[in-house]
Design an enzyme around this catalytic site. Sequence first.
Site, PDB file in Angstrom:
ATOM      1  N   MET A 285       0.939  -1.160   0.069  1.00  0.00           N
ATOM      2  CA  MET A 285       0.113  -0.016  -0.034  1.00  0.00           C
ATOM      3  C   MET A 285       0.912   1.381   0.029  1.00  0.00           C
ATOM      4  O   MET A 285       1.130   1.781  -0.969  1.00  0.00           O
ATOM      5  CB  MET A 285      -0.952  -0.235   1.150  1.00  0.00           C
ATOM      6  N   CYS A 286       1.552   1.711   0.958  1.00  0.00           N
ATOM      7  CA  CYS A 286       2.358   3.093   1.304  1.00  0.00           C
ATOM      8  C   CYS A 286       1.340   4.135   1.245  1.00  0.00           C
ATOM      9  O   CYS A 286       0.467   4.258   0.865  1.00  0.00           O
ATOM     10  CB  CYS A 286       3.402   3.071   0.099  1.00  0.00           C
ATOM     11  N   GLY A 287       1.918   5.192   1.796  1.00  0.00           N
ATOM     12  CA  GLY A 287       1.201   6.316   1.920  1.00  0.00           C
ATOM     13  C   GLY A 287       2.368   7.491   1.532  1.00  0.00           C
ATOM     14  O   GLY A 287       3.373   7.347   2.106  1.00  0.00           O
TER      15      GLY A 287
END
Lengths: 240, 301
Positions: free
Chosen positions: B1-3
């Site tokens: 995912m990662c932000g």
Amino acid sequence: MSVSVKRESLEAMRTFDLATTPLRELNSALHTISPGANDTNFEVVNPRGSHSVAVGIDQPVVVDVHGSVGYYCAGMNDGGNVTVHGSAGPGVAENMMSGTVVIEGDASQYAGATGRGGLLVIKGNAASRCGISMKGIDIVVHGNIGHMSAFMGQSGHLVVLGNAGEALGDSIYEAKLFVRGEVKSLGADCIQKDMKPKHLKLLADLLEKAGVTDVKPEEFKRYGSARKLYNFNIDNAEAY
Amino acid sequence: MCGIVGLFLKDKSLEPKLGAMLSDMLVTMTDRGPDSAGIAIYGAPSDGRAKLTVQSSEPSVDFAGLEALLKPVDSSVTVELKSTHAVIETDAKQASDVRELLSQERPGVRVMGSGDSVEIYKEVGLPKDVVSRFGIREMGGTHGIGHTRMATESAVTTLGAHPFSTGADQCLVHNGSLSNHNNLRRELVREGMTFETQNDSEVAAAYLTAEMAKGKDLGQALTGALDDLDGFFTFVVGTKSGFGVVRDPIACKPAVMAETEQYIAFGSEYRALVNLPGIENARVWEPEPATVYFWKHEKAA
């Protein structure tokens, strides 16, 4: 007495402030409505992009969300009437069964994905994959839609007052697409089709249901399946 | 995912709060990736000075007596220690000599970023712990980008965290996963690039560095990335004058932008933006797929 009636209706409206109340309290309240109950008006304030606001509704409740929401708002809606007075993140009204979802602002990716029924109205623009794999939902977008919209759409209607992005209706089955503006490109097996009187009637009904009054059905073009990819046929190999 | 988060200030009165604002945005994105986090902050450059942000897995050994070690090459050198990182400030003319001496004498030290204005900090751990470890909240600046990682393509290590430096005052953060990174890494190694990790995003950073070394500007290099990188990506690149955004043509990795008179902000989700001042009246939109965007401070452009 009018005073007591007014008081009753005030009590019937339940407000959830998501800045101070966990989301689960809202969704639990929405899931414990008994059939025939009359306290069915909900107001949600400070959603601040929260995920999964008002998912899994299965009664004819009315929910007004004041602000913008994150992923999956009103997902699986079955009979509820949800209005977002703001914009919606990815997957709004995903797999809707029935009811109405209105987004006053824009919607992110895959709005109304896999929806089986009900009406989704987006008053701004919708991003990519709007109505992907739609299975009976009606979607009316006042603005534009992004690429790969109505991919593998099986049934239902997608009405776009603005423009559509690339690869509209790729690998489409029997969903019907109506676009008033430009279509950047059509996906595999999606073609423009004649607008017959029955389609004009259908489109007029959809526009009316979505509260669109200043646009005529005659301004739209219809798109749908060329039906060459339903079953593999070597003669249609180049359609893939 | 990662932000991913990014913040570019137009209103100078907000500059002292950049670190605090960016930290809040990044911490909000924690549940998109709790493995490791990093932040690049661009402050006002001072004339004739250069900055080097370095990292060590053994800071007590590598950073001991560092300033004294570097003084003979540049008497004006200063070293500020921040946990596992140190910011070395030098006379711009001596910067390469300082760097050379550093690599000889302290081979365990890794360069996180270099240039006139950038400082890059990254570590394993939750965003809230990473920002407090480096005192990010107290930092001012003109613009910055941050990343919180959910590892998919390589191990959870400090060097596998983002941002990745792509050149002087440039860095890259990535949400997505590349599918041709092994092949591209082999090609880049043949061209002389070196790699620290098996990370796909490091390959994207090295690709941009290599393309710019061939004479492309950052915009052209990012446009080239649309053809040469296969896979999913939303990239945010930090530059001396601002930041850029590019998404792959499928654009399934989320991105939302907001603009007011005071700032331009990027978030993987709208949630990251909700505490910014005046967000209720901001223009909020999604960047288009396969389109390179840049925002920069005019003076520095």
